[in-house]
Design a protein around this motif. Sequence first.
Motif, mmCIF file in Angstrom:
data_model
loop_
_atom_site.group_PDB
_atom_site.id
_atom_site.type_symbol
_atom_site.label_atom_id
_atom_site.label_comp_id
_atom_site.label_asym_id
_atom_site.label_seq_id
_atom_site.Cartn_x
_atom_site.Cartn_y
_atom_site.Cartn_z
ATOM 1 N N ASP A 22 -25.847 28.118 -15.407
ATOM 2 C CA ASP A 22 -24.649 27.329 -15.093
ATOM 3 C C ASP A 22 -24.697 25.965 -15.777
ATOM 4 O O ASP A 22 -23.678 25.472 -16.266
ATOM 5 C CB ASP A 22 -24.505 27.156 -13.582
ATOM 6 N N ASP A 23 -25.889 25.353 -15.817
ATOM 7 C CA ASP A 23 -26.041 24.074 -16.517
ATOM 8 C C ASP A 23 -25.767 24.233 -18.009
ATOM 9 O O ASP A 23 -25.244 23.326 -18.655
ATOM 10 C CB ASP A 23 -27.438 23.501 -16.320
ATOM 11 N N CYS A 24 -26.125 25.376 -18.548
ATOM 12 C CA CYS A 24 -25.864 25.651 -19.960
ATOM 13 C C CYS A 24 -24.361 25.618 -20.219
ATOM 14 O O CYS A 24 -23.907 24.982 -21.170
ATOM 15 C CB CYS A 24 -26.457 27.003 -20.345
ATOM 16 N N ALA A 25 -23.586 26.290 -19.378
ATOM 17 C CA ALA A 25 -22.125 26.291 -19.541
ATOM 18 C C ALA A 25 -21.574 24.879 -19.413
ATOM 19 O O ALA A 25 -20.695 24.476 -20.177
ATOM 20 C CB ALA A 25 -21.480 27.221 -18.520
ATOM 21 N N LEU A 26 -22.103 24.119 -18.474
ATOM 22 C CA LEU A 26 -21.656 22.746 -18.266
ATOM 23 C C LEU A 26 -21.933 21.890 -19.498
ATOM 24 O O LEU A 26 -21.076 21.116 -19.943
ATOM 25 C CB LEU A 26 -22.348 22.151 -17.036
ATOM 26 N N ALA A 27 -23.112 22.040 -20.093
ATOM 27 C CA ALA A 27 -23.447 21.281 -21.301
ATOM 28 C C ALA A 27 -22.585 21.721 -22.480
ATOM 29 O O ALA A 27 -22.109 20.880 -23.263
ATOM 30 C CB ALA A 27 -24.925 21.446 -21.633
ATOM 31 N N LEU A 28 -22.377 23.025 -22.616
ATOM 32 C CA LEU A 28 -21.553 23.533 -23.719
ATOM 33 C C LEU A 28 -20.126 23.009 -23.630
ATOM 34 O O LEU A 28 -19.489 22.728 -24.652
ATOM 35 C CB LEU A 28 -21.556 25.060 -23.727
ATOM 36 N N LYS A 29 -19.626 22.867 -22.422
ATOM 37 C CA LYS A 29 -18.264 22.367 -22.203
ATOM 38 C C LYS A 29 -18.041 21.043 -22.927
ATOM 39 O O LYS A 29 -16.965 20.788 -23.456
ATOM 40 C CB LYS A 29 -18.030 22.210 -20.705
ATOM 41 N N ASP A 30 -19.085 20.223 -22.989
ATOM 42 C CA ASP A 30 -18.958 18.900 -23.586
ATOM 43 C C ASP A 30 -19.137 18.886 -25.102
ATOM 44 O O ASP A 30 -18.833 17.882 -25.739
ATOM 45 C CB ASP A 30 -19.980 17.953 -22.959
#
Length: 90
Positions: A22-30
């Motif tokens: 989930d943190d990966c998706a959050l970082a990719l979002k940015d």
Amino acid sequence: MCRYPWSVKRRILGDSGHVSNDDCALALKDIIENETKRIYLAHLSKDNNMKELAKMSVENGLTDYGFPVGKQLTIHDTDAKTPTPLYEVV
């Protein structure tokens, strides 16, 4: 995670030693831009994660953030034992 020494387990379980799916998706979002077409998930733990779970979690997270996953943006997993196909960047 049982085969890791305690020092590694402690780092992984800490606040700054591990990136969840989930943190990966959050970082990719940015960092995803309009020109981004492919995302490759790499350095996946063979003991503490599953490629299918990582891919599904990142896909779901990015879809929730409004990214066109499966349309103009694709997510690929990688495997240490299998070469990843090459794509020409034009």
